[in-house]
Design an enzyme around this catalytic site. Sequence first.
Site, short mmCIF file in Angstrom:
data_model
loop_
_atom_site.label_atom_id
_atom_site.label_comp_id
_atom_site.label_asym_id
_atom_site.label_seq_id
_atom_site.Cartn_x
_atom_site.Cartn_y
_atom_site.Cartn_z
N THR A 88 0.85 -1.19 0.00
CA THR A 88 0.00 0.00 0.00
C THR A 88 0.89 1.24 0.00
O THR A 88 1.53 1.54 1.00
CB THR A 88 -0.92 0.01 1.23
N LYS A 164 -7.25 0.71 -2.88
CA LYS A 164 -6.73 0.02 -1.70
C LYS A 164 -6.76 0.92 -0.47
O LYS A 164 -7.14 0.50 0.63
CB LYS A 164 -5.30 -0.47 -1.96
N LYS A 232 -0.26 4.84 8.91
CA LYS A 232 0.32 5.29 7.63
C LYS A 232 -0.72 5.31 6.53
O LYS A 232 -0.81 6.27 5.76
CB LYS A 232 1.50 4.38 7.27
#
Length: 293
Positions: A88, A164, A232
């Site tokens: 990701t 995503k 994150k």
Amino acid sequence: MKIGIIGLGSMGRGMAANLVQAGHEVVAWNRSGGEVAGVTMVATPAEAMQGEVLFTMLSQDETIEEVIVGPGLLEQATKGLIHVVSATISVAYAKKLVDLHKAAGLTYVSAPVLGRPDVAAAGKLNVLAAGPAEALAKVSPALEAMAGKVWDLGPEAPTANAVKIACNMMITMAIEGMAEAVVLSESEGCGREQFFEVMLGTLFGCRVYENYSGIIAKGEYQPGFKATLGLKDLRLASEVAKASGGDLPMLAAVHKRMGEAVEAGNGDKDWGVMAGYTIATAKGATAKDATGG
């Protein structure tokens, strides 16, 4: 097919094993060493970039920059290599990678995955793939070896990264929603196991609720996907929202709450620990009491 892999963490190991099982020739480099049965380990990341396809499972933009882009490895790779990033990463960095690969005579594909390490090991990941149609067709056998389903999201690689990031954002919203529901139901005497039985047996019988209700019910947050990585990903979602001009209040709320859970000492625990933090603080306990931090 000759396939290189850079990054054999908890997800990369399962992906590599399934590529071997499907009959591909797999070589790999990993910063911390290690082995996977049937995979040839190489001494440098450049050696993993001499085949037809390269998969990387490096956890963030900065790591790809440090390991691959900064040292100039794109220019050292076999011309025509298709580089598939399955981690990701940010939409902005995916756009940069498209241009860098084109300049180096390579092709870039984004194929981030949905699933925890056990799903990767079972070869049942949902793969969100986007990139040039010819490249997607070529890497399709490799993607299918590790996937329950491959989702073709079109010719622009960053589209897959946006999808995503959006999915991970929704998972954190589900985790926080379950935590707040536990606070309400337990306040009037319904234990969380009983509440989750009702929840799953009525309106919420889907994989995310099934997985994380079990984690929350037990209050056990051993790492599957670390809270630091969840934080994150919420930062990446906030960056996309800012770039689009969108005001996303739920995203802002879960971003703040995940940050608080990490700051309380839970960064290395599963990101479901955000629920433990919410439940503890709502009941006046400390985050340490609820999460063992």
